[in-house]
Write a protein that holds these residues in place. Structure first.
Motif, PDB file in Angstrom:
ATOM      1  N   ALA A 111       0.822  -1.213   0.000  1.00 25.34           N
ATOM      2  CA  ALA A 111       0.000   0.000   0.000  1.00 25.34           C
ATOM      3  C   ALA A 111       0.857   1.265   0.000  1.00 25.34           C
ATOM      4  N   PHE A 112       2.057   1.200   0.564  1.00 28.44           N
ATOM      5  CA  PHE A 112       2.921   2.385   0.573  1.00 28.44           C
ATOM      6  C   PHE A 112       3.345   2.765  -0.848  1.00 28.44           C
ATOM      7  N   VAL A 113       3.478   1.771  -1.715  1.00 22.48           N
ATOM      8  CA  VAL A 113       3.820   2.064  -3.108  1.00 22.48           C
ATOM      9  C   VAL A 113       2.653   2.792  -3.780  1.00 22.48           C
ATOM     10  N   LEU A 114       1.432   2.299  -3.541  1.00 19.85           N
ATOM     11  CA  LEU A 114       0.263   2.968  -4.115  1.00 19.85           C
ATOM     12  C   LEU A 114       0.113   4.372  -3.541  1.00 19.85           C
ATOM     13  N   GLY A 115       0.434   4.531  -2.260  1.00 18.89           N
ATOM     14  CA  GLY A 115       0.380   5.855  -1.657  1.00 18.89           C
ATOM     15  C   GLY A 115       1.359   6.811  -2.301  1.00 18.89           C
ATOM     16  N   ALA A 116       2.566   6.326  -2.564  1.00 25.50           N
ATOM     17  CA  ALA A 116       3.578   7.169  -3.198  1.00 25.50           C
ATOM     18  C   ALA A 116       3.162   7.567  -4.610  1.00 25.50           C
ATOM     19  N   ALA A 117       2.350   6.727  -5.258  1.00 17.41           N
ATOM     20  CA  ALA A 117       1.861   7.048  -6.602  1.00 17.41           C
ATOM     21  C   ALA A 117       0.647   7.964  -6.562  1.00 17.41           C
ATOM     22  N   GLY A 118       0.169   8.295  -5.361  1.00 17.64           N
ATOM     23  CA  GLY A 118      -0.991   9.165  -5.229  1.00 17.64           C
ATOM     24  C   GLY A 118      -2.318   8.453  -5.425  1.00 17.64           C
ATOM     25  N   LEU A 119      -2.303   7.121  -5.465  1.00 17.68           N
ATOM     26  CA  LEU A 119      -3.517   6.365  -5.767  1.00 17.68           C
ATOM     27  C   LEU A 119      -4.406   6.139  -4.553  1.00 17.68           C
ATOM     28  N   LEU A 120      -3.911   6.496  -3.359  1.00 16.73           N
ATOM     29  CA  LEU A 120      -4.733   6.357  -2.157  1.00 16.73           C
ATOM     30  C   LEU A 120      -5.410   7.668  -1.772  1.00 16.73           C
ATOM     31  N   ASP A 121      -5.071   8.744  -2.424  1.00 15.82           N
ATOM     32  CA  ASP A 121      -5.640  10.045  -2.068  1.00 15.82           C
ATOM     33  C   ASP A 121      -7.160  10.035  -2.213  1.00 15.82           C
ATOM     34  N   GLY A 122      -7.831  10.362  -1.110  1.00 12.66           N
ATOM     35  CA  GLY A 122      -9.285  10.418  -1.127  1.00 12.66           C
ATOM     36  C   GLY A 122      -9.961   9.069  -1.173  1.00 12.66           C
ATOM     37  N   ARG A 123      -9.197   7.984  -1.041  1.00 14.69           N
ATOM     38  CA  ARG A 123      -9.769   6.643  -1.110  1.00 14.69           C
ATOM     39  C   ARG A 123      -9.646   5.924   0.237  1.00 14.69           C
ATOM     40  N   ARG A 124     -10.636   5.096   0.548  1.00 13.24           N
ATOM     41  CA  ARG A 124     -10.525   4.166   1.658  1.00 13.24           C
ATOM     42  C   ARG A 124      -9.484   3.119   1.299  1.00 13.24           C
ATOM     43  N   CYS A 125      -8.709   2.687   2.300  1.00 10.06           N
ATOM     44  CA  CYS A 125      -7.669   1.700   2.017  1.00 10.06           C
ATOM     45  C   CYS A 125      -7.358   0.884   3.267  1.00 10.06           C
ATOM     46  N   ALA A 126      -6.751  -0.268   3.038  1.00  9.72           N
ATOM     47  CA  ALA A 126      -6.367  -1.168   4.122  1.00  9.72           C
ATOM     48  C   ALA A 126      -4.872  -1.422   4.056  1.00  9.72           C
ATOM     49  N   VAL A 127      -4.320  -1.769   5.207  1.00 13.10           N
ATOM     50  CA  VAL A 127      -2.921  -2.167   5.311  1.00 13.10           C
ATOM     51  C   VAL A 127      -2.806  -2.966   6.610  1.00 13.10           C
ATOM     52  N   HIS A 128      -1.739  -3.694   6.769  1.00 12.02           N
ATOM     53  CA  HIS A 128      -1.523  -4.428   8.026  1.00 12.02           C
ATOM     54  C   HIS A 128      -1.639  -3.471   9.199  1.00 12.02           C
ATOM     55  N   TRP A 129      -2.322  -3.913  10.260  1.00 13.26           N
ATOM     56  CA  TRP A 129      -2.572  -3.014  11.392  1.00 13.26           C
ATOM     57  C   TRP A 129      -1.288  -2.417  11.954  1.00 13.26           C
ATOM     58  N   HIS A 130      -0.175  -3.157  11.829  1.00 13.55           N
ATOM     59  CA  HIS A 130       1.093  -2.651  12.349  1.00 13.55           C
ATOM     60  C   HIS A 130       1.560  -1.409  11.595  1.00 13.55           C
ATOM     61  N   HIS A 131       1.134  -1.272  10.316  1.00  5.15           N
ATOM     62  CA  HIS A 131       1.572  -0.152   9.475  1.00  5.15           C
ATOM     63  C   HIS A 131       0.521   0.943   9.345  1.00  5.15           C
ATOM     64  N   ALA A 132      -0.664   0.745   9.925  1.00  4.60           N
ATOM     65  CA  ALA A 132      -1.781   1.655   9.658  1.00  4.60           C
ATOM     66  C   ALA A 132      -1.465   3.095  10.059  1.00  4.60           C
ATOM     67  N   GLU A 133      -0.917   3.280  11.229  1.00  7.85           N
ATOM     68  CA  GLU A 133      -0.639   4.641  11.697  1.00  7.85           C
ATOM     69  C   GLU A 133       0.399   5.326  10.812  1.00  7.85           C
TER      70      GLU A 133
END
Length: 321
Positions: A111-133
Motif C-alpha cells: 500500500a505504501f507504493v500505491l500511496g507514493a503514486a498518489g492512488l490512495l488520495d481520497g480513497r478508503r484503504c487497508a494495510v496491516h494493522w502494524h503499518h496503519a498509523e
C-alpha cells in the motif's frame, strides 16, 4: 473480463505475499474449467531481485512495459517498503494503469507504493494493522481503515497483512467470474472463500497505563472488578473527586471515557477466556460483566467484527467450539 495479470516486484519483496498472487492468478487450472490468466512477474529494479529471506532471489525477464497491457497489477509487500523510495517510472506506470481503467491491488505494505503514486488520495484503504498509523501519517489524504481485511475502492484495492492478500485476490475473482469460480480456487488452496470479521480480532492491544497517578488506583480497581456494574459517581467517590472532575481527569489521562475503558477491558478479558478456557459463553459473559451470552456477542461483534464463537474457532481450533 479479467484476463491479464502482472505482479510488480521491488527489491526485498516478501516471498509469501508474492506466492499468494502466483497461486491465485499464476497457475493454469484450465483442465478444471477455471480461468487461465496471462500472468507475469515484472521487475521495477533489474532482472534479479533480492527478497526479505537471506539468500533467496527472484528473477524475471519482464520489465515495466509489461504493465501497460495488464487488467490487474498487484504490488505485494516487501522489506522496508514503508521507509524507502520507489522508482519514479514504476509510480508513473501504476498511475497509467488506473487512468486507463485497469485495477491495482496492494498486499500489506505494498500500500505504501500505491500511496507514493498518489492512488490512495481520497480513497478508503487497508494495510496491516502494524503499518496503519504510519501509512495514515505519510499519506494524510488516504482514508486508512485499520480494522478490515481488505478494501475495494475500485479500481484501487488494498489488503491487510499476509493472508488478507488471499482474501482480496479471491474477492477480485468473485467479482470477475462469480462465486463458483472463487469457491473452486479456494477449495484447491484449502482456504475459506470468505473470512468473517476483520483485523480487529488479531490486533495486539495491551492494557493502557496512565502516566499520572490521579486515576491510577481507580484503574487498578476497575480492572479487578470488571464483572461488576459501576457508575461514574461510584468511581469518582473512590478517587475522592466530584463526578464531573473525575470524568474530566479520566479523559485526560486515558484518552477515553470510563464506560468505554471498561467496555474495552471486558472485551479483552473475554478474548483471553475464549482463547485459554473451555468456559461456556454464559460463564464468560458473567465473568466479564456482560451479563449474558447475547450481550457478550453484541459487544464482541461491535468491537472486533466477529462473534465469540468464531473467535474461539480461530484461536483454538474447531474442536474448541
Amino acid at each position: 473480463m479479467l484476463k491479464n495479470v502482472a505482479v510488480a516486484l521491488l527489491d526485498g519483496v516478501h516471498p509469501f505475499e508474492l506466492g499468494v498472487v502466483c497461486e491465485v492468478f499464476g497457475l493454469d487450472r484450465g483442465d478444471e474449467g477455471l480461468p487461465v490468466y496471462d500472468f507475469a512477474a515484472v521487475s521495477a529494479e533489474g532482472s534479479t531481485l533480492g527478497t526479505h529471506v537471506p539468500g533467496l532471489t527472484v528473477s524475471t525477464p519482464y520489465g515495466l512495459d509489461r504493465l501497460e497491457e495488464a487488467d490487474l497489477v498487484v504490488v505485494p509487500a516487501g522489506r522496508a517498503y514503508a521507509v524507502r523510495d520507489y522508482p519514479p517510472e514504476l509510480l508513473d506506470a501504476l498511475r497509467r494503469v488506473v487512468d486507463r481503467g485497469a485495477r491495482v491491488l496492494s498486499v500489506c505494505s505494498g500500500a505504501f507504493v500505491l500511496g507514493a503514486a498518489g492512488l490512495l488520495d481520497g480513497r478508503r484503504c487497508a494495510v496491516h494493522w502494524h503499518h496503519a498509523e504510519m501509512l495514515a501519517r505519510q499519506y494524510p489524504r488516504a482514508i486508512v481503515e485499520p480494522d478490515v481485511l481488505y478494501v475495494d475502492a475500485d479500481p484501487v484495492i488494498t489488503s491487510a497483512g499476509t493472508a488478507s492478500g488471499i482474501d482480496a485476490c479471491l474477492h477480485i475473482v468473485r467479482k470477475e467470474h462469480g462465486p463458483e469460480v472463487a469457491n473452486a480456487i479456494a477449495r484447491r488452496m484449502v482456504v475459506p472463500p470468505h473470512r468473517d470479521g476483520g483485523q480487529a480480532q488479531y490486533i495486539e492491544r495491551p492494557l493502557p497505563r496512565s502516566e499520572c497517578d490521579t486515576v491510577g488506583e481507580v484503574l487498578v480497581w476497575m480492572e479487578r472488578h470488571l464483572d461488576e456494574e459501576v457508575t461514574v459517581e461510584q468511581l469518582a467517590a473512590r478517587a475522592h473527586m466530584s463526578p464531573r472532575t473525575f470524568a474530566r481527569r479520566f479523559q485526560q489521562e486515558t484518552g477515553t471515557t470510563p464506560y468505554r475503558w471498561i467496555l474495552r477491558q471486558r472485551v479483552l478479558l473475554a478474548q483471553d477466556l475464549l482463547e485459554a478456557s473451555d468456559e461456556t459463553m454464559d460463564a464468560i459473559a458473567g465473568r466479564t460483566g456482560f451479563g449474558n451470552a447475547a450481550a457478550l456477542r453484541h459487544q464482541f461483534v461491535r468491537s472486533l467484527g466477529t462473534t465469540p464463537q468464531a473467535y474461539r474457532r480461530t484461536f483454538r481450533g474447531p474442536q474448541a467450539a
